[in-house]
Design an enzyme around this catalytic site. Structure first.
Site, PDB file in Angstrom:
ATOM      1  N   ARG A 197       5.889 -10.409 -64.230  1.00  0.00           N
ATOM      2  CA  ARG A 197       6.033 -10.291 -65.689  1.00  0.00           C
ATOM      3  C   ARG A 197       7.320  -9.574 -66.101  1.00  0.00           C
ATOM      4  O   ARG A 197       7.317  -8.534 -66.739  1.00  0.00           O
ATOM      5  CB  ARG A 197       4.789  -9.644 -66.269  1.00  0.00           C
ATOM      6  CG  ARG A 197       3.565 -10.418 -65.814  1.00  0.00           C
ATOM      7  CD  ARG A 197       2.298 -10.073 -66.474  1.00  0.00           C
ATOM      8  NE  ARG A 197       2.268 -10.493 -67.870  1.00  0.00           N
ATOM      9  CZ  ARG A 197       1.219 -10.212 -68.660  1.00  0.00           C
ATOM     10  NH1 ARG A 197       0.220  -9.525 -68.167  1.00  0.00           N
ATOM     11  NH2 ARG A 197       1.231 -10.591 -69.918  1.00  0.00           N
TER      12      ARG A 197
ATOM     13  N   ARG B 244     -10.494  -4.005 -72.371  1.00  0.00           N
ATOM     14  CA  ARG B 244      -9.141  -4.068 -72.919  1.00  0.00           C
ATOM     15  C   ARG B 244      -9.039  -5.180 -73.956  1.00  0.00           C
ATOM     16  O   ARG B 244      -8.276  -5.088 -74.913  1.00  0.00           O
ATOM     17  CB  ARG B 244      -8.123  -4.347 -71.810  1.00  0.00           C
ATOM     18  CG  ARG B 244      -7.955  -3.216 -70.822  1.00  0.00           C
ATOM     19  CD  ARG B 244      -6.754  -3.459 -69.968  1.00  0.00           C
ATOM     20  NE  ARG B 244      -5.572  -3.701 -70.801  1.00  0.00           N
ATOM     21  CZ  ARG B 244      -4.373  -3.956 -70.302  1.00  0.00           C
ATOM     22  NH1 ARG B 244      -4.189  -4.014 -69.002  1.00  0.00           N
ATOM     23  NH2 ARG B 244      -3.345  -4.153 -71.105  1.00  0.00           N
TER      24      ARG B 244
ATOM     25  N   ASP C 223      -4.871 -18.156 -70.526  1.00  0.00           N
ATOM     26  CA  ASP C 223      -5.905 -17.125 -70.690  1.00  0.00           C
ATOM     27  C   ASP C 223      -7.314 -17.699 -70.668  1.00  0.00           C
ATOM     28  O   ASP C 223      -8.282 -16.950 -70.698  1.00  0.00           O
ATOM     29  CB  ASP C 223      -5.690 -16.359 -71.998  1.00  0.00           C
ATOM     30  CG  ASP C 223      -4.425 -15.525 -71.956  1.00  0.00           C
ATOM     31  OD1 ASP C 223      -3.995 -15.048 -73.017  1.00  0.00           O
ATOM     32  OD2 ASP C 223      -3.847 -15.373 -70.859  1.00  0.00           O
TER      33      ASP C 223
ATOM     34  N   CYS D 129       1.812  -6.703 -63.202  1.00  0.00           N
ATOM     35  CA  CYS D 129       0.370  -6.427 -63.250  1.00  0.00           C
ATOM     36  C   CYS D 129      -0.265  -7.384 -62.248  1.00  0.00           C
ATOM     37  O   CYS D 129       0.414  -8.102 -61.526  1.00  0.00           O
ATOM     38  CB  CYS D 129      -0.156  -6.658 -64.660  1.00  0.00           C
ATOM     39  SG  CYS D 129      -0.254  -8.384 -65.093  1.00  0.00           S
TER      40      CYS D 129
ATOM     41  N   LYS E   5      -6.813 -10.068 -80.234  1.00  0.00           N
ATOM     42  CA  LYS E   5      -6.064  -8.969 -79.607  1.00  0.00           C
ATOM     43  C   LYS E   5      -4.567  -9.281 -79.629  1.00  0.00           C
ATOM     44  O   LYS E   5      -3.752  -8.463 -80.047  1.00  0.00           O
ATOM     45  CB  LYS E   5      -6.513  -8.790 -78.166  1.00  0.00           C
ATOM     46  CG  LYS E   5      -5.583  -7.937 -77.304  1.00  0.00           C
ATOM     47  CD  LYS E   5      -6.066  -7.739 -75.896  1.00  0.00           C
ATOM     48  CE  LYS E   5      -5.699  -8.848 -74.977  1.00  0.00           C
ATOM     49  NZ  LYS E   5      -4.331  -8.791 -74.419  1.00  0.00           N
ATOM     50  N   ASN E   6      -4.192 -10.497 -79.235  1.00  0.00           N
ATOM     51  CA  ASN E   6      -2.779 -10.812 -79.053  1.00  0.00           C
ATOM     52  C   ASN E   6      -2.041 -11.105 -80.349  1.00  0.00           C
ATOM     53  O   ASN E   6      -0.824 -11.276 -80.339  1.00  0.00           O
ATOM     54  CB  ASN E   6      -2.619 -11.967 -78.060  1.00  0.00           C
ATOM     55  CG  ASN E   6      -2.992 -11.526 -76.651  1.00  0.00           C
ATOM     56  OD1 ASN E   6      -3.143 -10.323 -76.396  1.00  0.00           O
ATOM     57  ND2 ASN E   6      -3.172 -12.469 -75.750  1.00  0.00           N
TER      58      ASN E   6
HETATM   59  C1  EPZ Z   1       1.354 -13.086 -73.636  1.00  0.00           C
HETATM   60  O1  EPZ Z   1       1.883 -12.361 -72.551  1.00  0.00           O
HETATM   61  C2  EPZ Z   1      -0.111 -12.683 -73.753  1.00  0.00           C
HETATM   62  N1  EPZ Z   1      -0.178 -11.247 -74.039  1.00  0.00           N
HETATM   63  C3  EPZ Z   1      -0.835 -12.992 -72.445  1.00  0.00           C
HETATM   64  O2  EPZ Z   1      -2.207 -12.666 -72.624  1.00  0.00           O
HETATM   65  C4  EPZ Z   1      -0.722 -14.499 -72.182  1.00  0.00           C
HETATM   66  O3  EPZ Z   1      -1.331 -14.798 -70.949  1.00  0.00           O
HETATM   67  C5  EPZ Z   1       0.760 -14.893 -72.143  1.00  0.00           C
HETATM   68  O4  EPZ Z   1       1.420 -14.500 -73.372  1.00  0.00           O
HETATM   69  C6  EPZ Z   1       0.951 -16.403 -71.984  1.00  0.00           C
HETATM   70  O5  EPZ Z   1       0.325 -17.068 -73.039  1.00  0.00           O
HETATM   71  C7  EPZ Z   1       0.075 -10.823 -75.303  1.00  0.00           C
HETATM   72  O6  EPZ Z   1       0.358 -11.603 -76.207  1.00  0.00           O
HETATM   73  C8  EPZ Z   1      -0.022  -9.356 -75.542  1.00  0.00           C
HETATM   74  P1  EPZ Z   1       4.987 -14.557 -71.586  1.00  0.00           P
HETATM   75  P2  EPZ Z   1       3.486 -12.323 -72.310  1.00  0.00           P
HETATM   76  O7  EPZ Z   1       6.170 -13.694 -71.856  1.00  0.00           O
HETATM   77  O8  EPZ Z   1       4.189 -12.456 -73.595  1.00  0.00           O
HETATM   78  C9  EPZ Z   1       7.758 -15.265 -67.809  1.00  0.00           C
HETATM   79  C10 EPZ Z   1      -4.270 -11.731 -72.056  1.00  0.00           C
HETATM   80  O9  EPZ Z   1      -5.067 -11.986 -71.148  1.00  0.00           O
HETATM   81  N2  EPZ Z   1       8.717 -14.379 -68.463  1.00  0.00           N
HETATM   82  O10 EPZ Z   1       4.680 -15.682 -72.522  1.00  0.00           O
HETATM   83  O11 EPZ Z   1       3.773 -11.148 -71.463  1.00  0.00           O
HETATM   84  C11 EPZ Z   1       6.486 -14.541 -67.400  1.00  0.00           C
HETATM   85  O12 EPZ Z   1       6.646 -13.897 -66.141  1.00  0.00           O
HETATM   86  C12 EPZ Z   1      -2.781 -11.664 -71.768  1.00  0.00           C
HETATM   87  O13 EPZ Z   1      -4.576 -11.528 -73.261  1.00  0.00           O
HETATM   88  C13 EPZ Z   1       9.947 -14.132 -67.850  1.00  0.00           C
HETATM   89  O14 EPZ Z   1      10.232 -14.629 -66.769  1.00  0.00           O
HETATM   90  O15 EPZ Z   1       3.696 -13.647 -71.472  1.00  0.00           O
HETATM   91  C14 EPZ Z   1       5.467 -15.657 -67.353  1.00  0.00           C
HETATM   92  O16 EPZ Z   1       5.573 -16.317 -66.108  1.00  0.00           O
HETATM   93  C15 EPZ Z   1      -2.501 -11.890 -70.291  1.00  0.00           C
HETATM   94  N3  EPZ Z   1      10.838 -13.316 -68.472  1.00  0.00           N
HETATM   95  C16 EPZ Z   1       5.925 -16.603 -68.464  1.00  0.00           C
HETATM   96  O17 EPZ Z   1       7.297 -16.258 -68.738  1.00  0.00           O
HETATM   97  C17 EPZ Z   1      10.561 -12.725 -69.684  1.00  0.00           C
HETATM   98  O18 EPZ Z   1      11.427 -11.996 -70.211  1.00  0.00           O
HETATM   99  C18 EPZ Z   1       5.150 -16.467 -69.764  1.00  0.00           C
HETATM  100  O19 EPZ Z   1       5.106 -15.085 -70.077  1.00  0.00           O
HETATM  101  C19 EPZ Z   1       9.308 -12.987 -70.291  1.00  0.00           C
HETATM  102  C20 EPZ Z   1       8.401 -13.820 -69.675  1.00  0.00           C
END
Ligand code: EPZ
Length: 417
Positions: free
Chosen positions: A121, A396, A304, A116, A22-23
Site C-alpha cells: 500500500r 474497525r 472489499d 498492512c 466508513k470509506n
Molecule cells: C481504499 O484504500 C479503501 N480505503 C480500501 O478499503 C479499498 O480496498 C481500496 O480503496 C480499493 O477500493 C479507504 O477508502 C479508507 P487504493 P486505498 O489507493 O485508497 C496501489 C476497507 O476494507 N497504490 O485505491 O488505500 C495500492 O497498493 C479498505 O475498507 C499505489 O501503488 O486503496 C493498491 O494496489 C481496505 N500507489 C491499488 O493502488 C499509491 O500511491 C489501489 O489502492 C496508491 C495506491
C-alpha cells in the site's frame, strides 16, 4: 481481545438497517481541515476507524465531538501540522490529512502509513500529485514532509486508480491557485460523496465519480452540514449472508446504485434480489451457482467484497475462479476457510474454489477487516460453532455487525475479552 461465536445452520430472516459508509466518512471528516467553523456530519458509523480519525484531528488542534451518529468538527483552532506515527499506524487512511494540511498551512509532516496485511500500500501517487501541485516532498525518519509557497493547479494522471490518492489530491487542489485536472481518477461513490461535501463548502469541482475530475481552486471554503452515504460494502456483506443462508432479508437505507456489480453477481449465483428505492430484498436459493469474479476499480466488482463472496462460492455447486487485481496479498482469509473445510487453491492472484456441501465450524483468526466478516459468514453456514478471534479488525469497519445478524435470527454472540 473480544471474540465472536457463531452457531451455523440458521436462515437469516427479517429487516436490517445499513450504517453510514466508513470509506466516505473518513475523507469527509478530514475535509473539515479545509475550512474554519463548525461542520456537522450525520449518519456517521460508530467505528474504531472513526474514533482514530477524530483522535488525529484533535491532535491537530481541531475541535471534535461525536453524539450517537452525529459528528461535529471545527478546524478554527488548527495549530499543528504533524500527524505522528502512533496515531497514523492505527489507521493508514490517516494519510488523507496530508493534502488538506498542505493546502491550509502550506506544510505538513505525516508519518508514512506503511503497509498492512493485504499489501504494501504505497502512497507514491499521493506524493507525486502533491509535487505536481507545487509541494516539495521529503521523506525522512519514516515521515513525509511537504512544504509549498502556494499550491498551483496542474494536470495530474494517476498511473493506477487510487481511491484515497484521488481524495487526497482533490482536497489539496480545491484551495490551489488555478485549475487542476485529475485523469484516471477513482470513480468510487465515496470519492463522489467527498466531492459533493467539498462543493457544499464552496469548492468548484466537475466530474467527480468519473475518471476525469476538473477542480477550479477557490480562496476559501465554509463549514457545512451533510449526511454520510450508506455503506455499500456492509450492504453487500449483509446481502451475501442472506444468499448464503437461503434467507429472506430486506436491507433498508441502502443505495442500490452503488452495488450494481455485486447485485449482478449475486443474481448469477441464484439469489433473488428485488430493489425498491433504498430497500434491497435478498432471497437465497439452493443450490448456489458457481460464479467467477475479478475485482476491479469501481464500477467493477469491489475488492472489499472479495472475501465475503468467496464464502458463497465455497458452498456453491461447481467451481469458480476469483481473481484479485487490486491488492497483492488479499487471500489471507483462504487458509482459515480451508481449515473450515473449504476447497480452495490459490495460484498467484487467482483462487480456484470448488464448492463443498457444508463448512465445519472451527476456531479461526481474523487478519484484516473484510477477512473478519468473511469468517463470520463462513460460521453462518458451518456445522457446529465457529470462534472468530481478533474481532478488533471487524470493529474497525462494521458497526455492531453481530447485533445486526442477531436481529436477523443468527445464533451469534460476542464474548468480551
Ligand atoms: C481504499 O484504500 C479503501 N480505503 C480500501 O478499503 C479499498 O480496498 C481500496 O480503496 C480499493 O477500493 C479507504 O477508502 C479508507 P487504493 P486505498 O489507493 O485508497 C496501489 C476497507 O476494507 N497504490 O485505491 O488505500 C495500492 O497498493 C479498505 O475498507 C499505489 O501503488 O486503496 C493498491 O494496489 C481496505 N500507489 C491499488 O493502488 C499509491 O500511491 C489501489 O489502492 C496508491 C495506491
Amino acid at each position: 481481545m473480544d471474540k465472536i461465536l457463531v452457531q451455523g445452520g440458521r436462515q437469516l430472516q427479517g429487516t436490517v438497517q445499513v450504517s453510514g459508509a466508513k470509506n466516505a466518512a473518513l475523507p469527509i471528516l478530514v475535509s473539515a481541515l479545509l475550512c474554519d467553523g463548525l461542520n456537522t456530519f450525520t449518519n456517521v458509523p460508530i467505528l474504531r476507524d472513526i474514533q482514530s480519525t477524530l483522535q488525529l484531528l484533535a491532535h491537530l488542534g481541531v475541535r471534535c465531538s461525536m453524539e450517537g451518529h452525529t459528528v461535529q468538527v471545527d478546524a478554527s483552532g488548527l495549530n499543528n501540522d504533524e500527524a505522528p506515527y502512533d496515531l497514523v499506524r492505527k489507521m493508514r487512511a490517516s494519510i488523507l490529512v496530508l493534502g488538506p494540511l498542505v493546502a491550509r498551512l502550506k506544510k505538513a509532516r505525516v508519518s508514512l502509513p506503511g503497509g498492512c496485511a493485504i499489501g504494501a500500500r504505497p502512497i507514491n501517487l499521493h506524493l507525486h500529485g502533491l509535487e505536481l501541485l507545487g509541494a516539495r516532498i521529503d521523506l525522512s525518519h519514516g515521515y513525509v514532509e511537504a512544504v509549498c509557497e502556494q499550491l498551483r493547479g496542474a494536470e495530474i494522471y494517476f498511473d493506477m486508480v487510487t481511491v484515497t490518492g484521488t481524495e487526497n489530491i482533490m482536497m489539496a487542489a480545491v484551495l490551489a491557485q488555478g485549475t487542476t485536472v485529475l485523469r484516471n481518477a477513482a470513480c468510487e461513490p465515496e470519492v463522489k460523496a467527498l466531492a459533493d461535501v467539498l462543493k457544499q463548502m464552496g469548492a468548484r469541482i466537475h466530474g467527480a465519480g468519473t475518471p476525469e475530475i476538473v477542480i477550479h481552486g477557490v480562496e476559501r471554503l465554509h463549514p457545512v452540514s451533510a449526511a454520510i452515504i450508506p455503506d455499500r460494502i456492509e450492504t453487500g456483506t449483509l446481502m451475501t449472508a442472506a444468499a448464503l443462508t437461503q434467507g429472506d432479508v430486506t436491507i433498508q437505507s441502502a443505495e442500490p446504485e452503488h452495488l450494481e456489480a455485486v447485485i449482478h453477481k449475486l443474481r448469477l449465483a441464484g439469489a433473488q434480489i428485488d430493489v425498491s428505492g433504498s430497500q434491497i430484498r435478498v432471497q437465497g436459493q439452493r443450490p448456489i451457482q458457481s460464479v467467477d469474479i475479478k475485482t476491479l476499480p469501481y464500477p467493477g466488482f469491489p475488492t472489499d467484497m472479495q472475501a465475503q463472496f468467496m464464502v458463497l462460492m465455497a458452498v456453491a455447486q461447481g467451481s469458480s475462479l476469483i481473481s484479485e487485481t487490486i491488492f497483492e496479498n488479499r487471500f489471507i482469509h483462504v487458509s482459515e476457510l480451508q481449515r473450515m473445510g473449504a476447497d480452495i487453491t490459490v495460484t498467484g492472484n487467482s483462487a480456484l474454489i470448488k464448492g463443498v456441501a457444508r463448512l465445519s465450524g472451527a476456531p479461526v483468526m481474523a487478519t484484516d477487516l473484510r477477512a473478519s466478516a468473511c469468517l463470520i459468514l463462513a460460521g453462518l453456514v458451518s456445522d457446529n460453532t465457529t470462534e472468530v478471534n481478533r474481532v478488533y479488525h471487524l470493529d474497525r469497519g462494521y458497526e455492531a455487525l453481530e447485533a445486526k445478524f442477531q436481529q436477523l435470527g443468527a445464533a451469534i454472540r460476542r464474548v468480551k475479552a
